[in-house]
Design a protein around this motif. Structure first.
Motif, PDB file in Angstrom:
ATOM      1  N   ILE A  91     -15.035 -16.943   6.777  1.00 24.15           N
ATOM      2  CA  ILE A  91     -15.293 -18.377   6.942  1.00 24.15           C
ATOM      3  C   ILE A  91     -14.339 -18.998   7.955  1.00 24.15           C
ATOM      4  O   ILE A  91     -14.754 -19.569   8.965  1.00 24.15           O
ATOM      5  N   SER A  92     -13.037 -18.880   7.706  1.00 25.62           N
ATOM      6  CA  SER A  92     -12.052 -19.522   8.582  1.00 25.62           C
ATOM      7  C   SER A  92     -11.695 -18.670   9.792  1.00 25.62           C
ATOM      8  O   SER A  92     -11.126 -19.174  10.765  1.00 25.62           O
ATOM      9  N   LYS A  93     -11.998 -17.373   9.731  1.00 28.61           N
ATOM     10  CA  LYS A  93     -11.645 -16.402  10.767  1.00 28.61           C
ATOM     11  C   LYS A  93     -10.135 -16.166  10.856  1.00 28.61           C
ATOM     12  O   LYS A  93      -9.660 -15.483  11.760  1.00 28.61           O
ATOM     13  N   LYS A  94      -9.397 -16.748   9.918  1.00 27.12           N
ATOM     14  CA  LYS A  94      -7.968 -16.486   9.860  1.00 27.12           C
ATOM     15  C   LYS A  94      -7.725 -15.229   9.019  1.00 27.12           C
ATOM     16  O   LYS A  94      -8.656 -14.650   8.456  1.00 27.12           O
ATOM     17  N   TYR A  95      -6.464 -14.839   8.933  1.00 23.80           N
ATOM     18  CA  TYR A  95      -6.126 -13.599   8.236  1.00 23.80           C
ATOM     19  C   TYR A  95      -5.390 -13.889   6.929  1.00 23.80           C
ATOM     20  O   TYR A  95      -4.694 -14.890   6.794  1.00 23.80           O
ATOM     21  N   ARG A  96      -5.556 -12.985   5.982  1.00 27.74           N
ATOM     22  CA  ARG A  96      -4.897 -13.096   4.686  1.00 27.74           C
ATOM     23  C   ARG A  96      -4.520 -11.690   4.222  1.00 27.74           C
ATOM     24  O   ARG A  96      -4.980 -10.695   4.794  1.00 27.74           O
ATOM     25  N   LEU A  97      -3.699 -11.614   3.190  1.00 28.86           N
ATOM     26  CA  LEU A  97      -3.272 -10.314   2.687  1.00 28.86           C
ATOM     27  C   LEU A  97      -4.469  -9.507   2.188  1.00 28.86           C
ATOM     28  O   LEU A  97      -5.356 -10.036   1.523  1.00 28.86           O
ATOM     29  N   GLY A  98      -4.452  -8.209   2.492  1.00 24.81           N
ATOM     30  CA  GLY A  98      -5.532  -7.322   2.082  1.00 24.81           C
ATOM     31  C   GLY A  98      -5.234  -6.600   0.786  1.00 24.81           C
ATOM     32  O   GLY A  98      -4.130  -6.681   0.230  1.00 24.81           O
ATOM     33  N   ILE A  99      -6.208  -5.849   0.328  1.00 22.52           N
ATOM     34  CA  ILE A  99      -6.147  -5.207  -0.978  1.00 22.52           C
ATOM     35  C   ILE A  99      -5.063  -4.135  -1.061  1.00 22.52           C
ATOM     36  O   ILE A  99      -4.543  -3.842  -2.139  1.00 22.52           O
ATOM     37  N   ARG A 100      -4.676  -3.560   0.071  1.00 25.39           N
ATOM     38  CA  ARG A 100      -3.679  -2.486   0.036  1.00 25.39           C
ATOM     39  C   ARG A 100      -2.341  -2.979  -0.507  1.00 25.39           C
ATOM     40  O   ARG A 100      -1.623  -2.233  -1.186  1.00 25.39           O
ATOM     41  N   ASN A 101      -1.999  -4.228  -0.237  1.00 27.63           N
ATOM     42  CA  ASN A 101      -0.753  -4.786  -0.765  1.00 27.63           C
ATOM     43  C   ASN A 101      -0.781  -4.825  -2.287  1.00 27.63           C
ATOM     44  O   ASN A 101       0.211  -4.514  -2.953  1.00 27.63           O
ATOM     45  N   PHE A 102      -1.930  -5.211  -2.832  1.00 22.94           N
ATOM     46  CA  PHE A 102      -2.080  -5.248  -4.287  1.00 22.94           C
ATOM     47  C   PHE A 102      -1.950  -3.850  -4.877  1.00 22.94           C
ATOM     48  O   PHE A 102      -1.274  -3.644  -5.891  1.00 22.94           O
ATOM     49  N   GLU A 103      -2.580  -2.873  -4.223  1.00 21.58           N
ATOM     50  CA  GLU A 103      -2.538  -1.504  -4.728  1.00 21.58           C
ATOM     51  C   GLU A 103      -1.113  -0.967  -4.746  1.00 21.58           C
ATOM     52  O   GLU A 103      -0.672  -0.360  -5.731  1.00 21.58           O
ATOM     53  N   LEU A 104      -0.383  -1.192  -3.657  1.00 16.94           N
ATOM     54  CA  LEU A 104       0.995  -0.710  -3.595  1.00 16.94           C
ATOM     55  C   LEU A 104       1.888  -1.458  -4.574  1.00 16.94           C
ATOM     56  O   LEU A 104       2.764  -0.872  -5.214  1.00 16.94           O
ATOM     57  N   GLY A 105       1.664  -2.769  -4.687  1.00 17.34           N
ATOM     58  CA  GLY A 105       2.457  -3.557  -5.628  1.00 17.34           C
ATOM     59  C   GLY A 105       2.219  -3.126  -7.060  1.00 17.34           C
ATOM     60  O   GLY A 105       3.153  -3.015  -7.858  1.00 17.34           O
ATOM     61  N   ARG A 106       0.962  -2.864  -7.387  1.00 21.68           N
ATOM     62  CA  ARG A 106       0.626  -2.409  -8.740  1.00 21.68           C
ATOM     63  C   ARG A 106       1.251  -1.048  -9.018  1.00 21.68           C
ATOM     64  O   ARG A 106       1.777  -0.798 -10.104  1.00 21.68           O
ATOM     65  N   TYR A 107       1.221  -0.184  -8.014  1.00 20.93           N
ATOM     66  CA  TYR A 107       1.801   1.149  -8.175  1.00 20.93           C
ATOM     67  C   TYR A 107       3.312   1.061  -8.386  1.00 20.93           C
ATOM     68  O   TYR A 107       3.878   1.716  -9.262  1.00 20.93           O
ATOM     69  N   THR A 108       3.973   0.216  -7.590  1.00 23.06           N
ATOM     70  CA  THR A 108       5.421   0.055  -7.721  1.00 23.06           C
ATOM     71  C   THR A 108       5.781  -0.538  -9.074  1.00 23.06           C
ATOM     72  O   THR A 108       6.702  -0.075  -9.757  1.00 23.06           O
ATOM     73  N   GLN A 109       5.048  -1.579  -9.484  1.00 23.60           N
ATOM     74  CA  GLN A 109       5.306  -2.209 -10.777  1.00 23.60           C
ATOM     75  C   GLN A 109       5.081  -1.227 -11.916  1.00 23.60           C
ATOM     76  O   GLN A 109       5.839  -1.179 -12.888  1.00 23.60           O
ATOM     77  N   GLN A 110       4.042  -0.428 -11.766  1.00 31.52           N
ATOM     78  CA  GLN A 110       3.708   0.557 -12.789  1.00 31.52           C
ATOM     79  C   GLN A 110       4.839   1.560 -12.965  1.00 31.52           C
ATOM     80  O   GLN A 110       5.224   1.912 -14.080  1.00 31.52           O
ATOM     81  N   ARG A 111       5.393   2.017 -11.852  1.00 33.40           N
ATOM     82  CA  ARG A 111       6.482   2.986 -11.922  1.00 33.40           C
ATOM     83  C   ARG A 111       7.728   2.367 -12.545  1.00 33.40           C
ATOM     84  O   ARG A 111       8.431   3.002 -13.328  1.00 33.40           O
ATOM     85  N   MET A 112       8.015   1.108 -12.190  1.00 33.51           N
ATOM     86  CA  MET A 112       9.177   0.433 -12.762  1.00 33.51           C
ATOM     87  C   MET A 112       8.997   0.244 -14.263  1.00 33.51           C
ATOM     88  O   MET A 112       9.917   0.464 -15.053  1.00 33.51           O
ATOM     89  N   ASP A 113       7.793  -0.166 -14.669  1.00 29.87           N
ATOM     90  CA  ASP A 113       7.512  -0.340 -16.089  1.00 29.87           C
ATOM     91  C   ASP A 113       7.609   0.991 -16.825  1.00 29.87           C
ATOM     92  O   ASP A 113       8.121   1.056 -17.946  1.00 29.87           O
ATOM     93  N   LEU A 114       7.110   2.047 -16.211  1.00 34.63           N
ATOM     94  CA  LEU A 114       7.118   3.359 -16.840  1.00 34.63           C
ATOM     95  C   LEU A 114       8.546   3.812 -17.122  1.00 34.63           C
ATOM     96  O   LEU A 114       8.848   4.312 -18.209  1.00 34.63           O
ATOM     97  N   ARG A 115       9.424   3.628 -16.178  1.00 37.45           N
ATOM     98  CA  ARG A 115      10.822   4.012 -16.381  1.00 37.45           C
ATOM     99  C   ARG A 115      11.439   3.233 -17.532  1.00 37.45           C
ATOM    100  O   ARG A 115      12.136   3.797 -18.378  1.00 37.45           O
ATOM    101  N   ARG A 116      11.186   1.940 -17.564  1.00 38.88           N
ATOM    102  CA  ARG A 116      11.777   1.104 -18.608  1.00 38.88           C
ATOM    103  C   ARG A 116      11.242   1.466 -19.986  1.00 38.88           C
ATOM    104  O   ARG A 116      12.005   1.609 -20.946  1.00 38.88           O
ATOM    105  N   GLU A 117       9.930   1.634 -20.087  1.00 36.88           N
ATOM    106  CA  GLU A 117       9.325   1.906 -21.385  1.00 36.88           C
ATOM    107  C   GLU A 117       9.628   3.321 -21.875  1.00 36.88           C
ATOM    108  O   GLU A 117       9.716   3.565 -23.077  1.00 36.88           O
ATOM    109  N   ALA A 118       9.785   4.248 -20.949  1.00 38.00           N
ATOM    110  CA  ALA A 118      10.004   5.642 -21.337  1.00 38.00           C
ATOM    111  C   ALA A 118      11.445   5.921 -21.743  1.00 38.00           C
ATOM    112  O   ALA A 118      11.699   6.828 -22.548  1.00 38.00           O
ATOM    113  N   SER A 119      12.376   5.170 -21.214  1.00 40.39           N
ATOM    114  CA  SER A 119      13.791   5.500 -21.357  1.00 40.39           C
ATOM    115  C   SER A 119      14.252   5.753 -22.795  1.00 40.39           C
ATOM    116  O   SER A 119      14.854   6.801 -23.079  1.00 40.39           O
ATOM    117  N   PRO A 120      14.006   4.854 -23.755  1.00 39.98           N
ATOM    118  CA  PRO A 120      14.518   5.112 -25.110  1.00 39.98           C
ATOM    119  C   PRO A 120      13.884   6.332 -25.774  1.00 39.98           C
ATOM    120  O   PRO A 120      14.546   7.042 -26.537  1.00 39.98           O
TER     121      PRO A 120
END
Length: 259
Positions: free
Chosen positions: A62-91
């Motif tokens: 519509i605007s022909k301008k640019y915005r963040l794409g889906i790859r940022n979400f995928e990488l962010g989710r992956y990074t968050q997932q790994r951080m959460d996994l470490r925290r939850e697994a530790s004990p």
């Protein structure tokens, strides 16, 4: 150009700077980015187009301008997932470490490789391939096979079977048919073993970790020298590593047993 830790690529830094501008702006046009970064429009267009090609940016129809794409979400989710996994697994992992006094690994997967995200070590054993942050093939480690057994067949085909299975020791599985048989057994018993397949004189046993979407997101393993990890010891550890993986999976939102 050199940074604190070695050579850097100026064009890559500029592309990353462009991505950062979208933290405070939902959409930006070429002219706006050009003013912000202090580069000509043709240079900015080339950088933006490269980011679009890799789905880091997308153009609004519509605007022909640019915005963040889906790859940022995928990488962010992956990074968050790994951080959460470490925290939850530790004990849970610390409990297993205290019981068996062997090195425990926590791993994730990325494009057909194991990524070791945490290692809880005992002081008298040095394991080459499993240092935190390192990558390793999936077909020859207990954590890798534990994940492969429960990942979609398309993942196995794309990232593992489409290339030669590299031998790291004389015990590494290098035939696709043998690997498929091994993975079938992993699915049946709920855990995988590595009998000197990634490193000589090392035996490991690992089990998969699932999240709320029933997707395998990682694995946990116990590793030790072969003189301490005999057959009886492996049989003793097997139900405990499965229990450990189930408890971590539960903390990651998984509510069902391993199918």
């Amino acid at each position: 150009m050199k940074g604190e830790n070695g050579t850097v690529v100026q064009s890559v830094l500029r592309a990353l700077d462009i991505l950062c501008y979208f933290q405070d702006n939902e959409e930006l046009g070429i002219s706006e980015i050009s003013r912000m970064i202090g580069l000509g429009k043709s240079t900015v267009y080339a950088l933006v187009n490269s980011l679009v090609c890799r789905n880091f940016l997308e153009q609004s129809p519509i605007s022909k301008k640019y915005r963040l794409g889906i790859r940022n979400f995928e990488l962010g989710r992956y990074t968050q997932q790994r951080m959460d996994l470490r925290r939850e697994a530790s004990p849970i992992v610390m409990e297993v470490l205290g019981k068996f006094h062997e090195t425990v690994h926590l791993a994730a997967h990325d494009q057909g490789e194991v990524v070791y995200i945490e290692s809880y070590r005992v002081p008298d054993v040095t394991i080459l391939y499993t240092q935190t942050g390192r990558r390793a093939p999936m077909h020859c480690s207990s954590v890798g096979k534990a994940m492969l057994a429960f990942l979609p067949g398309s993942y196995l085909q794309q990232y593992v079977l489409n290339q030669p299975l590299k031998a790291l020791t004389k015990y590494t599985i290098t035939e696709p048919e043998a690997l498929l048989r091994d993975l079938k057994q992993v699915r049946e018993q709920g855990y995988a073993t590595d009998d000197q397949e990634i490193e000589m004189d090392l035996r490991c046993i690992g089990a998969p970790i699932f999240d709320f979407s029933k997707s395998v997101i990682g694995a946990v393993s116990i590793c030790g020298p072969i003189y301490r990890m005999g057959d009886m010891r492996m049989k003793e550890i097997a139900p405990e590593i499965v229990r450990c993986s189930r408890l971590i999976s539960y903390r990651m939102g998984y509510k069902e047993g391993i199918q």
